[in-house]
Design an enzyme around this catalytic site. Structure first.
Site, mmCIF file in Angstrom:
data_model
loop_
_atom_site.group_PDB
_atom_site.id
_atom_site.type_symbol
_atom_site.label_atom_id
_atom_site.label_comp_id
_atom_site.label_asym_id
_atom_site.label_seq_id
_atom_site.Cartn_x
_atom_site.Cartn_y
_atom_site.Cartn_z
ATOM 1 N N ASN A 92 0.850 -1.196 0.000
ATOM 2 C CA ASN A 92 0.000 0.000 0.000
ATOM 3 C C ASN A 92 0.883 1.243 0.000
ATOM 4 O O ASN A 92 2.105 1.152 -0.046
ATOM 5 C CB ASN A 92 -0.946 -0.030 1.210
ATOM 6 C CG ASN A 92 -0.171 -0.124 2.509
ATOM 7 O OD1 ASN A 92 0.563 0.772 2.862
ATOM 8 N ND2 ASN A 92 -0.302 -1.268 3.197
ATOM 9 N N LYS A 146 8.732 -16.713 -11.208
ATOM 10 C CA LYS A 146 7.911 -15.599 -11.694
ATOM 11 C C LYS A 146 6.681 -16.149 -12.419
ATOM 12 O O LYS A 146 6.823 -17.025 -13.283
ATOM 13 C CB LYS A 146 8.753 -14.747 -12.649
ATOM 14 C CG LYS A 146 8.023 -13.537 -13.135
ATOM 15 C CD LYS A 146 8.859 -12.729 -14.118
ATOM 16 C CE LYS A 146 7.973 -11.704 -14.779
ATOM 17 N NZ LYS A 146 8.500 -11.239 -16.047
ATOM 18 N N ILE A 174 -1.777 -7.980 14.078
ATOM 19 C CA ILE A 174 -0.656 -7.724 14.995
ATOM 20 C C ILE A 174 -1.134 -7.010 16.251
ATOM 21 O O ILE A 174 -0.845 -7.424 17.377
ATOM 22 C CB ILE A 174 0.425 -6.880 14.273
ATOM 23 C CG1 ILE A 174 0.943 -7.645 13.064
ATOM 24 C CG2 ILE A 174 1.548 -6.514 15.230
ATOM 25 C CD1 ILE A 174 1.824 -6.843 12.134
ATOM 26 N N PHE A 219 -4.316 2.610 15.019
ATOM 27 C CA PHE A 219 -4.805 3.601 14.056
ATOM 28 C C PHE A 219 -5.937 2.926 13.288
ATOM 29 O O PHE A 219 -5.926 1.697 13.140
ATOM 30 C CB PHE A 219 -3.708 4.004 13.067
ATOM 31 C CG PHE A 219 -2.837 5.142 13.543
ATOM 32 C CD1 PHE A 219 -1.932 4.954 14.566
ATOM 33 C CD2 PHE A 219 -2.929 6.397 12.952
ATOM 34 C CE1 PHE A 219 -1.127 5.991 15.009
ATOM 35 C CE2 PHE A 219 -2.131 7.448 13.377
ATOM 36 C CZ PHE A 219 -1.221 7.245 14.406
ATOM 37 N N LYS A 237 -10.645 -5.015 18.614
ATOM 38 C CA LYS A 237 -9.226 -5.372 18.805
ATOM 39 C C LYS A 237 -8.801 -5.181 20.271
ATOM 40 O O LYS A 237 -7.624 -5.330 20.595
ATOM 41 C CB LYS A 237 -8.356 -4.514 17.873
ATOM 42 C CG LYS A 237 -8.581 -4.794 16.381
ATOM 43 C CD LYS A 237 -7.727 -3.882 15.484
ATOM 44 C CE LYS A 237 -8.127 -3.988 14.034
ATOM 45 N NZ LYS A 237 -7.067 -4.553 13.181
HETATM 46 O O1 PMT Z 1 2.874 5.957 6.647
HETATM 47 P P1 PMT Z 1 2.267 7.284 6.232
HETATM 48 O O2 PMT Z 1 2.389 7.540 4.747
HETATM 49 O O3 PMT Z 1 2.776 8.422 7.067
HETATM 50 O O4 PMT Z 1 0.687 7.182 6.496
HETATM 51 C C1 PMT Z 1 0.212 7.064 7.792
HETATM 52 C C2 PMT Z 1 -0.961 6.079 7.875
HETATM 53 C C3 PMT Z 1 -2.132 6.619 7.074
HETATM 54 C C4 PMT Z 1 -0.541 4.716 7.319
HETATM 55 C C5 PMT Z 1 -1.293 5.931 9.403
HETATM 56 O O5 PMT Z 1 -1.651 7.171 9.929
HETATM 57 C C6 PMT Z 1 -2.446 4.958 9.622
HETATM 58 O O6 PMT Z 1 -3.611 5.281 9.558
HETATM 59 N N1 PMT Z 1 -2.058 3.686 9.922
HETATM 60 C C7 PMT Z 1 -2.985 2.545 10.036
HETATM 61 C C8 PMT Z 1 -3.207 1.943 8.681
HETATM 62 C C9 PMT Z 1 -4.090 0.721 8.695
HETATM 63 O O7 PMT Z 1 -3.683 -0.291 8.225
HETATM 64 O O8 PMT Z 1 -5.249 0.868 9.306
HETATM 65 P P2 PMT Z 1 -6.353 -0.302 9.464
HETATM 66 O O9 PMT Z 1 -7.601 0.427 9.781
HETATM 67 O O10 PMT Z 1 -6.352 -1.203 8.272
HETATM 68 O O11 PMT Z 1 -5.842 -1.117 10.703
HETATM 69 C C10 PMT Z 1 -6.277 -0.858 12.037
HETATM 70 C C11 PMT Z 1 -5.165 -1.123 13.012
HETATM 71 O O12 PMT Z 1 -4.837 -2.501 13.005
HETATM 72 C C12 PMT Z 1 -3.886 -0.382 12.735
HETATM 73 O O13 PMT Z 1 -3.321 0.023 13.975
HETATM 74 C C13 PMT Z 1 -3.006 -1.433 12.055
HETATM 75 O O14 PMT Z 1 -1.606 -1.181 12.311
HETATM 76 C C14 PMT Z 1 -3.463 -2.696 12.742
HETATM 77 N N2 PMT Z 1 -3.361 -3.939 11.953
HETATM 78 C C15 PMT Z 1 -4.061 -4.099 10.808
HETATM 79 C C16 PMT Z 1 -4.011 -5.305 10.135
HETATM 80 C C17 PMT Z 1 -3.190 -6.338 10.656
HETATM 81 N N3 PMT Z 1 -3.087 -7.488 10.031
HETATM 82 N N4 PMT Z 1 -2.482 -6.128 11.779
HETATM 83 C C18 PMT Z 1 -2.559 -4.950 12.437
HETATM 84 O O15 PMT Z 1 -1.901 -4.780 13.476
#
Ligand code: PMT
Length: 410
Positions: A216, A295, A314, A331, A349
């Site tokens: 991403n 590939k 995670i 986040f 979570k």
């Molecule tokens: O890196 P930048 O370009 O500065 O951009 C910042 C950002 C937009 C990436 C950051 O501010 C942000 O929003 N990060 C979270 C991105 C995300 O994957 O969000 P989510 O809503 O999909 O996930 C929710 C939470 O679960 C997040 O804390 C994520 O780290 C966590 N997660 C998600 C999936 C997974 N398999 N494991 C996780 O721990």
């Protein structure tokens, strides 16, 4: 020359007094210490010094008008106000000081002051009798109440022949005041002292075959800003970074990973030795069920189906640790239903706090220098408006620390 102001973005606004000629020297002094300087000249300042001079010494275009469409197209007044880490008004005339005390916004200088979150330094310069006037005294007192930093004025012979307080402080003394301010750490900046913090940042990359992957647009900037500020404020920081091209912030231990599974492993190990965990990484929710060893070749079909399996969550794993569970902050990156989805993730979570991040606006979030979030925790919410990721990181960390401290005391 020591780079005491390296990478600082300084907006210098010059108003119309005879001391305006010194602002060229001030610009040069700031720039030689590593600052990037942009200049605003009011209409009356231009009677004393030209935009060309200030452009030459700052190396940047000079802003002179609030309503000039071409200037606004280059960097508008709100952008200028947001761009600045530090805002200096030197010289500040009695008239400008009066307008700032009233909160007026009738030109570029005053509008930018109202629109900035930077620390504002004001170097008054005026006739000694004007400085003594009760109206000016009251206006300066109001500015101090509003957290403006007043530098000077100095005493001595004035251009009009009077002697007394009212000369603009010498450029080197203004620079020294800024350097002193930057070096001093207010008490709140030490509050992370002794606290261990793990932060995940950047994207993960899930291999499809030896040359392709799923990922991403995360640049890592938000997570790295959090790590940099936390370390500056005394925290022991472990930063688990996906594949990004950013320098490691000073004093931070960095662990580089590529995939979600690697990040998961590193995060669980680090989280058990941390008091606070912040999951800022944009982790891929799915990976290939089986990574192709060679590939993948184009086939005769128009479509290609890849079988994906879920990655471990995670942050949910960290929040579910039965022993040595850290205060866990996530986040939520959403393009719609921001707050509802974020509240849902906070609950599902089992997080202590979540930063709801609207990523539908290309000006903020993924791969930009700006961001805005709404913090949500079980007892409250706090919207933090769009600003640089560094400034936002300071605010996020302030609230995380507040809630972490409350939870530890409870
Ligand atoms: O890196 P930048 O370009 O500065 O951009 C910042 C950002 C937009 C990436 C950051 O501010 C942000 O929003 N990060 C979270 C991105 C995300 O994957 O969000 P989510 O809503 O999909 O996930 C929710 C939470 O679960 C997040 O804390 C994520 O780290 C966590 N997660 C998600 C999936 C997974 N398999 N494991 C996780 O721990």
């Amino acid at each position: 020359m020591q780079q005491t102001l390296a990478n600082k973005r300084i907006l210098l606004a010059v108003s119309g007094g005879i001391a305006a000629y010194k602002s060229a020297d001030l610009t040069r002094r700031l720039a030689e210490r590593g600052a990037e300087v942009r200049v605003i000249l009011t209409d009356s300042a231009q009677q004393f010094i030209t935009p060309l001079t200030m452009q030459a010494v700052s190396g940047n275009p000079v802003s002179t008008s609030l309503l000039d469409p071409s200037a606004e197209a280059a960097m508008g007044h709100i952008e200028l106000a947001k761009w600045a880490d530090i805002f200096i008004i030197a010289p500040a005339t009695a008239n400008v000081i009066a307008k700032l005390a009233q909160g007026m916004a009738d030109d570029l200088l005053t509008t930018c002051v109202l629109a900035t979150t930077a620390n504002v330094f004001v170097a008054p310069a005026m006739n000694q009798q004007m400085y003594k006037n009760i109206a000016t005294r009251k206006n300066i007192a109001t500015l101090k109440e509003h957290n403006f930093h007043i530098i000077g004025p100095a005493s001595g012979e004035q251009a009009c022949g009077d002697v007394g307080l009212g000369r603009m402080e010498e450029p080197l003394n203004i620079v020294a005041a800024i350097e002193q301010f930057m070096a001093a750490k207010p008490a709140y900046q030490q509050h992370w002292q002794g606290i261990s913090l793990t932060i995940t940042a950047g994207p993960t990359r899930e291999a499809i075959d030896p040359v392709r992957y799923i990922s991403n647009h995360s640049s890592g900037k938000m997570g790295f800003a959090l790590a940099a500020i936390a370390a500056q404020q005394g925290a022991t920081v472990t930063l688990i970074a996906g594949p990004v091209s950013l320098a490691t912030p000073a004093g931070v231990k960095r662990i580089d990973v590529i995939s979600a599974e690697q990040m998961h492993q590193a995060a669980i190990a680090a989280a058990q030795n941390s008091q606070v965990f912040i999951g800022c990484a944009a982790v891929a929710d799915y990976r290939m069920a089986k990574v192709a060893e060679q590939k993948l070749k184009k086939t005769g079909n128009d479509d290609l189906n890849l079988q994906l399996v879920k990655n471990p969550d995670i942050i949910a794993s960290v929040a579910s640790l039965s022993q040595q569970r850290p205060f866990t902050v996530g986040f939520a990156a959403e393009t719609h239903n921001l707050l509802d989805y974020a509240r849902g993730k906070l609950a599902s979570k089992k997080l202590d706090m979540i930063c709801a991040n609207d990523v539908s606006d290309p000006e903020q979030g993924f791969n930009s220098d700006q961001n805005a979030v709404t913090l949500i925790w079980p007892q409250g919410e706090q919207a933090l408006p769009a600003q640089s990721k560094t400034a936002l990181a300071q605010q996020i960390l302030h609230h995380v620390l507040q809630q972490f401290t409350l939870q530890t005391k409870a």
